[in-house]
Design an enzyme around this catalytic site. Structure first.
Site, short mmCIF file in Angstrom:
data_model
loop_
_atom_site.label_atom_id
_atom_site.label_comp_id
_atom_site.label_asym_id
_atom_site.label_seq_id
_atom_site.Cartn_x
_atom_site.Cartn_y
_atom_site.Cartn_z
N GLU A 227 -12.29 -4.94 -3.54
CA GLU A 227 -12.89 -3.61 -3.33
C GLU A 227 -12.26 -2.55 -4.25
O GLU A 227 -12.82 -1.46 -4.41
CB GLU A 227 -12.72 -3.18 -1.87
N LEU B 114 10.87 -20.43 -5.47
CA LEU B 114 9.89 -19.57 -4.81
C LEU B 114 8.51 -19.78 -5.43
O LEU B 114 8.36 -19.78 -6.65
CB LEU B 114 10.28 -18.09 -4.96
N ARG C 175 2.19 -4.79 6.06
CA ARG C 175 1.44 -3.79 5.32
C ARG C 175 2.27 -2.51 5.29
O ARG C 175 2.60 -1.97 6.35
CB ARG C 175 0.08 -3.49 5.94
N GLU D 260 2.49 -13.06 12.30
CA GLU D 260 3.02 -11.88 12.99
C GLU D 260 2.82 -10.72 12.04
O GLU D 260 3.23 -10.79 10.87
CB GLU D 260 4.51 -12.07 13.30
N ASP E 86 0.83 -1.21 0.00
CA ASP E 86 0.00 0.00 0.00
C ASP E 86 0.86 1.26 0.00
O ASP E 86 1.97 1.26 0.53
CB ASP E 86 -0.91 -0.02 1.24
N GLY E 87 0.32 2.32 -0.60
CA GLY E 87 0.98 3.62 -0.55
C GLY E 87 1.46 4.15 -1.89
O GLY E 87 2.09 5.20 -1.95
N TRP F 276 -12.17 -2.35 -7.33
CA TRP F 276 -13.01 -2.01 -8.49
C TRP F 276 -13.75 -0.71 -8.26
O TRP F 276 -14.20 -0.06 -9.21
CB TRP F 276 -14.04 -3.12 -8.79
N TRP G 241 2.57 8.07 -2.70
CA TRP G 241 3.96 8.26 -3.17
C TRP G 241 3.96 9.18 -4.38
O TRP G 241 4.78 10.10 -4.48
CB TRP G 241 4.56 6.89 -3.52
N HIS H 231 1.88 3.44 -9.10
CA HIS H 231 1.72 2.00 -9.35
C HIS H 231 2.89 1.48 -10.18
O HIS H 231 3.40 0.38 -9.92
CB HIS H 231 0.39 1.73 -10.06
N ARG I 90 -4.65 -1.83 9.11
CA ARG I 90 -5.79 -2.71 8.84
C ARG I 90 -5.39 -3.79 7.83
O ARG I 90 -4.38 -3.67 7.15
CB ARG I 90 -7.00 -1.91 8.35
N ILE I 91 -6.26 -4.81 7.75
CA ILE I 91 -5.98 -5.98 6.91
C ILE I 91 -6.63 -5.83 5.53
O ILE I 91 -6.25 -6.50 4.58
CB ILE I 91 -6.53 -7.26 7.60
C1 IPE Z 1 -5.30 -2.79 -0.02
O1 IPE Z 1 -5.01 -1.44 -0.21
C2 IPE Z 1 -5.27 -3.51 -1.33
C3 IPE Z 1 -3.97 -3.59 -1.99
C4 IPE Z 1 -2.83 -3.18 -1.52
C5 IPE Z 1 -3.99 -4.24 -3.25
P1 IPE Z 1 -6.17 -0.34 -0.30
O2 IPE Z 1 -5.49 0.96 -0.43
O3 IPE Z 1 -7.13 -0.70 -1.36
O4 IPE Z 1 -6.88 -0.51 1.11
P2 IPE Z 1 -7.88 0.46 1.87
O5 IPE Z 1 -8.99 0.75 0.94
O6 IPE Z 1 -7.12 1.71 2.23
O7 IPE Z 1 -8.29 -0.31 3.09
C1 IPE Z 2 -1.84 0.17 -3.32
O1 IPE Z 2 -1.56 1.53 -3.30
C2 IPE Z 2 -2.06 -0.35 -4.71
C3 IPE Z 2 -3.42 -0.81 -4.99
C4 IPE Z 2 -4.40 -0.82 -4.13
C5 IPE Z 2 -3.69 -1.28 -6.33
P1 IPE Z 2 -2.72 2.61 -3.25
O2 IPE Z 2 -3.10 2.96 -4.65
O3 IPE Z 2 -3.82 2.17 -2.37
O4 IPE Z 2 -1.95 3.83 -2.59
P2 IPE Z 2 -2.55 4.86 -1.55
O5 IPE Z 2 -3.02 4.09 -0.36
O6 IPE Z 2 -3.66 5.58 -2.23
O7 IPE Z 2 -1.39 5.75 -1.22
MG MG Z 3 -4.16 2.39 -0.36
#
Ligand code: IPE
Ligand code: IPE
Ligand code: MG
Length: 237
Positions: free
Chosen positions: A58, A122, A179, A198, A11-12, A60, A16, A28, A185-186
């Site tokens: 989610e 792997l 994460r 862990e 995530d992030g 989508w 970034w 991405h 969160r998960i």
């Molecule tokens: C979780 O990240 C899904 C992926 C990293 C692919 P999200 O950015 O979609 O999660 P939420 O919506 O903040 O919980």
């Molecule tokens: C995770 O990064 C990638 C996907 C969910 C596809 P995000 O796109 O959710 O990045 P942030 O959370 O908006 O920074």
């Molecule tokens: Mg995100």
């Protein structure tokens, strides 16, 4: 304590890119580089299973343009990376409800996941249109079908039998769940498979995640005590 399975919520990417005043999709793209590095580090560390959350059920709900750019990026990355991954002994496996993707992408995923004949260093699972709730539900439906056919099975349906219908059934449970991106969160990732993982919530944004962050998580993991319900005294006995 050997590590069998690492799972990562990458995530992030969006933040970034936004920090750099660039479109989210650039984040991405930058994230793909981190994926490449992380696969290399995992192979080097001798950890045999890696599961990466690339697209949730989610996701989508994001703007159509971002979703479509992500689909393009999946397609081009699979095309570009698979030969080298195969050469390195990496077996690809896609988990999630793949039926919602275009025929073209589904075929590419099938081809990329075709068996690497030898040198399996792997098992790389990529979770796309994946949701932990979907996974548990689809396993429950399979079990229901079996029970409808043979009602006598119901009293014998246990955790192991149920789990054999989940994604990653034949793979070890997740030891380390990372994460990036700072959220705690998960987000509907591997709910069942992470039951005793862990968990490490790291502030680093996914495109900045490198070998040092990876090593830091592994070091902290090795200092944790996994008790699986026992007392500390029992574990140390
Ligand atoms: C979780 O990240 C899904 C992926 C990293 C692919 P999200 O950015 O979609 O999660 P939420 O919506 O903040 O919980
Ligand atoms: C995770 O990064 C990638 C996907 C969910 C596809 P995000 O796109 O959710 O990045 P942030 O959370 O908006 O920074
Ligand atoms: Mg995100």
């Amino acid at each position: 304590m050997s590590i069998q399975h690492i799972a990562i919520i990458m995530d992030g990417n969006g933040r970034w890119a936004t920090q750099r005043k660039r479109p989210r999709t650039l984040g991405h793209q930058a994230g793909v580089k981190s994926v490449r590095k992380t696969i290399e580090t995992t192979v080097k560390a001798g950890i045999p299973h890696l599961t990466l959350f690339a697209f949730s059920s989610e996701n989508w709900n994001r703007p159509e343009k971002e979703v479509s750019k992500l689909m393009d990026l999946f397609l081009s990355s699979i095309q570009k990376e698979t030969p080298e991954l195969n050469a390195k002994g990496v077996q690809l496996n896609f988990i999630g409800d793949l039926s919602r993707f275009s025929d073209k992408l589904q075929i590419k995923m099938q081809q990329a996941a075709a068996n690497v004949p030898e040198n399996q260093r792997l098992m790389l699972n990529i979770a796309v249109n994946y949701g932990g709730q979907w996974d548990i539900l689809q396993a429950a439906k399979q079990c229901c079908e079996k029970v409808i056919e043979s009602p006598d099975l119901l009293p014998h349906l246990g955790v192991d039998e149920f789990a054999s219908h989940l994604s990653l059934a034949d793979q070890p449970a997740v030891d380390i769940l990372i994460r990036t991106g700072g959220e705690h969160r998960i987000s509907n990732f591997l709910l069942w498979q992470s039951a005793y993982a862990e968990i490490f919530f790291e502030d680093v944004l996914w495109p900045d995640f490198d070998e040092n962050h990876f090593q830091s998580v592994v070091d902290r993991f090795l200092n944790r005590e996994r008790r699986f319900g026992q007392t500390s005294e029992q574990v140390n006995a």
